[in-house]
Design an enzyme around this catalytic site. Structure first.
Site, PDB file in Angstrom:
ATOM      1  N   HIS A  98      10.545   8.469   5.167  1.00  0.00           N
ATOM      2  CA  HIS A  98      10.545   9.230   6.422  1.00  0.00           C
ATOM      3  C   HIS A  98      11.992   9.559   6.800  1.00  0.00           C
ATOM      4  CE1 HIS A  98       6.555   7.085   7.564  1.00  0.00           C
ATOM      5  NE2 HIS A  98       6.284   8.315   7.199  1.00  0.00           N
ATOM      6  N   GLU A 115       3.374  13.210   9.353  1.00  0.00           N
ATOM      7  CA  GLU A 115       3.679  11.781   9.538  1.00  0.00           C
ATOM      8  C   GLU A 115       4.205  11.470  10.935  1.00  0.00           C
ATOM      9  OE1 GLU A 115       3.719   9.124   6.830  1.00  0.00           O
ATOM     10  OE2 GLU A 115       2.224  10.504   6.047  1.00  0.00           O
ATOM     11  N   CYS A 120      10.731   2.550  13.911  1.00  0.00           N
ATOM     12  CA  CYS A 120       9.355   2.831  13.446  1.00  0.00           C
ATOM     13  C   CYS A 120       8.332   2.310  14.440  1.00  0.00           C
ATOM     14  CB  CYS A 120       9.072   2.134  12.114  1.00  0.00           C
ATOM     15  SG  CYS A 120      10.149   2.630  10.790  1.00  0.00           S
ATOM     16  N   LEU A 138       0.807  -1.231   0.000  1.00  0.00           N
ATOM     17  CA  LEU A 138       0.000   0.000   0.000  1.00  0.00           C
ATOM     18  C   LEU A 138       0.832   1.270   0.000  1.00  0.00           C
ATOM     19  CD1 LEU A 138      -2.580  -1.057   2.763  1.00  0.00           C
ATOM     20  CD2 LEU A 138      -2.847  -1.234   0.281  1.00  0.00           C
ATOM     21  N   GLY A 197       6.579   4.328  -2.606  1.00  0.00           N
ATOM     22  CA  GLY A 197       7.775   5.043  -2.150  1.00  0.00           C
ATOM     23  C   GLY A 197       8.482   4.333  -1.012  1.00  0.00           C
ATOM     24  N   ASN A 198       7.853   3.304  -0.462  1.00  0.00           N
ATOM     25  CA  ASN A 198       8.451   2.483   0.602  1.00  0.00           C
ATOM     26  C   ASN A 198       8.870   1.179  -0.074  1.00  0.00           C
ATOM     27  OD1 ASN A 198       8.630   0.423   2.531  1.00  0.00           O
ATOM     28  ND2 ASN A 198       7.015   1.255   3.833  1.00  0.00           N
TER      29      ASN A 198
HETATM   30  O1  SUG Z   1       3.863   4.134   6.232  1.00  0.00           O
HETATM   31  N1  SUG Z   1       4.350   0.708   5.768  1.00  0.00           N
HETATM   32  C1  SUG Z   1       4.556   1.879   6.580  1.00  0.00           C
HETATM   33  C2  SUG Z   1       5.902   1.803   7.262  1.00  0.00           C
HETATM   34  C3  SUG Z   1       6.079   2.913   8.244  1.00  0.00           C
HETATM   35  C4  SUG Z   1       7.476   3.024   8.742  1.00  0.00           C
HETATM   36  N2  SUG Z   1       7.558   4.040   9.708  1.00  0.00           N
HETATM   37  C5  SUG Z   1       8.627   4.854   9.902  1.00  0.00           C
HETATM   38  N3  SUG Z   1       9.574   4.971   9.003  1.00  0.00           N
HETATM   39  N4  SUG Z   1       8.653   5.565  10.955  1.00  0.00           N
HETATM   40  C6  SUG Z   1       4.455   3.155   5.748  1.00  0.00           C
HETATM   41  O2  SUG Z   1       4.994   3.180   4.636  1.00  0.00           O
HETATM   42  C7  SUG Z   1       3.037  -0.827   4.400  1.00  0.00           C
HETATM   43  C8  SUG Z   1       1.659  -1.454   4.438  1.00  0.00           C
HETATM   44  C9  SUG Z   1       1.410  -2.384   3.299  1.00  0.00           C
HETATM   45  O3  SUG Z   1       1.913  -2.150   2.212  1.00  0.00           O
HETATM   46  O4  SUG Z   1       0.658  -3.362   3.499  1.00  0.00           O
HETATM   47  C10 SUG Z   1       3.145   0.413   5.251  1.00  0.00           C
HETATM   48  O5  SUG Z   1       2.169   1.106   5.469  1.00  0.00           O
END
Ligand code: SUG
Length: 465
Positions: free
Chosen positions: A253, A179, A372, A25, A28-29
């Protein structure tokens, strides 16, 4: 000299929820994008989180816990026009848009409590109050639905309104995207006021989109508003920009490339635009007692840092005043990251005396390392005594949380399982019970009168409507 007015750090970890899954979801991650559609193991993920909390508590660091959020979020689906019994709502959502909306409403992303809120201690705020601002998490739908529950939970825990100000999340939609503490670093050297860094990734009121591969999530306007609301004196806040190159490399982040604690800061050169200028400003404000370590690209390429998360470590102050790093196992297994952390520990004058590698790989696969998983709050002993919820770590709480996970959690979840109404029932039953364990009262929408789910009497998703 320790006194009643000394603020101490508490790490509030998010319990991994029973619906932890990989839905891809978070654009960018990179970890979350890479694991989309893979099966998850919520039980092991939750137990890994508990083991980390226990390790940190065992080091003599103050530890506490925040509960998961109700998932699936039936109230969100109802607000979007799905109606009927809970089962009808879930079935209709499962067939709409290939189930994408339902996957959003099932995300256990509230586990990453570094994104839950920002906080400033009473020692730093001009009005002498503890300020907590739940993050609106407007950048992504599945995260934006956390804000209201976060506010309810924090209000239940920090109920004494004479001491604690729990603000509403920032208004303003994506242009004021916030965030939480993942973009906030509080530094303090003895004898000087604390300095807060509120980093940001884009300008909310920009007239043209900033060209880049991945969008910044936190806006400049939001960061400025946080500093105002926390009642910080102007000279106590800095607003560095996250490097767009860092964001494009997957550092969505700030805490993916930088972490600070007290008089210590370690960062990658791509954490901030013009990192040398940021460091000069910090030294000016905090003096030579600030100990900083920078990883340059040639020592630790940003792609390696994003993959193995050495900067997403927790840096904690131990009872003897030294510091320890709680790092993800992935950074131990990655030579450039491990060597960097070793350098941090062995550099002359470093306050860091130990590195503890923890296995939180189920969270890491969604881009969430040790840092996190925790929200830092700073409380005096008097403020701590005003909290009556059973959220502070002790061996009995650890045992009951473990038993709770083992009773309620599955060891495998795939996208197909999210269509199973039984999963929704199990999840709600687990959550109902956790509020009793943590002595929180009714914090979830399905527990609050009039807002509960509507089930056919024979097939209720929730045990409490
Ligand atoms: O917001 N992953 C979170 C990870 C958050 C990490 N937090 C910090 N860096 N502080 C996000 O990207 C993935 C969920 C999914 O793809 O099922 C997700 O929301």
């Amino acid at each position: 000299m320790r006194s009643e007015s000394t603020v101490r750090e508490y790490n509030f970890d998010g319990l991994v929820g029973p619906t932890h899954n990989y839905a891809g979801l978070a654009f960018g991650n990179s970890a979350a994008m890479a694991h989309a559609g893979k099966p998850s193991n919520p039980r092991e993920a939750a137990l890994q989180g508990l083991a980390k909390m226990n390790l940190v508590a065992g080091l003599g660091v103050r530890q506490a816990v925040l509960p998961p959020h109700p998932r699936p979020s039936l109230s969100t689906l109802r607000r979007l026009g799905f109606s009927g019994t809970d089962e009808e709502v879930l079935s209709a959502a499962a067939t709409w848009d290939g189930g994408h909306l339902l996957r959003n409403c099932y995300s256990a992303s509230a586990m990453w409590t570094a994104n839950a809120a920002t906080s400033a201690p009473s020692s730093d705020a001009e009005d002498g109050r503890v300020h907590i601002i739940p993050a609106n998490l407007q950048a992504m739908f599945h995260r934006s639905i956390e804000a209201t529950t976060t506010q309810n939970i924090l209000t239940a825990i920090f109920a004494d309104s004479r001491t604690f100000t729990i603000h509403p999340p920032l208004p303003g939609g994506g242009q004021l995207g916030d965030e939480g503490a993942a973009n906030h670093i509080r530094l303090q050297v003895p004898g000087r006021p604390a300095l807060h860094l509120f980093a940001w990734g884009r300008r909310g009121f920009a007239t043209a989109p900033e060209a880049s591969k991945f969008p910044g999530r936190q806006t400049y306007e939001a960061s400025r508003a946080l500093a105002r609301l926390h009642r910080l004196p102007a000279k106590s806040a800095l607003f560095p920009q996250q490097s767009p190159a860092g964001i494009d490399a997957g550092a969505f982040h700030t805490d993916v490339l930088a972490v600070g604690n007290g008089s210590f800061l370690m960062l990658h050169e791509l954490a901030f635009t013009g990192f040398e200028g940021v460091l000069r400003q910090l030294k000016r404000a905090l003096g030579t007692e600030l100990f900083t370590v920078v990883a340059l690209e040639r020592e630790l390429p940003v792609a390696t840092a994003v993959k193995s998360y050495p900067f997403n470590s927790q840096v904690v102050t131990l009872p003897d005043g030294k510091m320890a790093i709680i790092a993800p196992k992935e950074s131990e297994q990655t030579p450039a990251s491990r060597d960097f952390l070793d350098r941090v520990r062995t550099t002359r004058g470093s306050p860091v005396t130990g590195i503890h590698y923890v296995d939180v790989r189920h969270s890491m696969k969604n881009g969430g390392g040790p840092a996190c998983l925790r929200l830092r709050l700073w409380l005096t002993d008097r403020e701590r005594r005003q909290v009556h919820a059973n959220v502070f770590w002790h061996p009995r709480l650890f045992a009951s949380l473990k038993a709770w996970v083992e009773k309620h959690y599955r060891d495998r979840l795939t996208a197909v399982d999210l269509r199973d109404h039984q999963l929704a029932r199990e999840s709600m039953a687990a959550l109902d019970e956790i509020t009793t364990i943590l002595k929180l009262g009714s914090v979830y929408d399905f527990q609050r009168a009039g807002a509960g789910p509507r089930s056919s009497s024979k097939r209720r998703v929730s045990r409490r409507a």
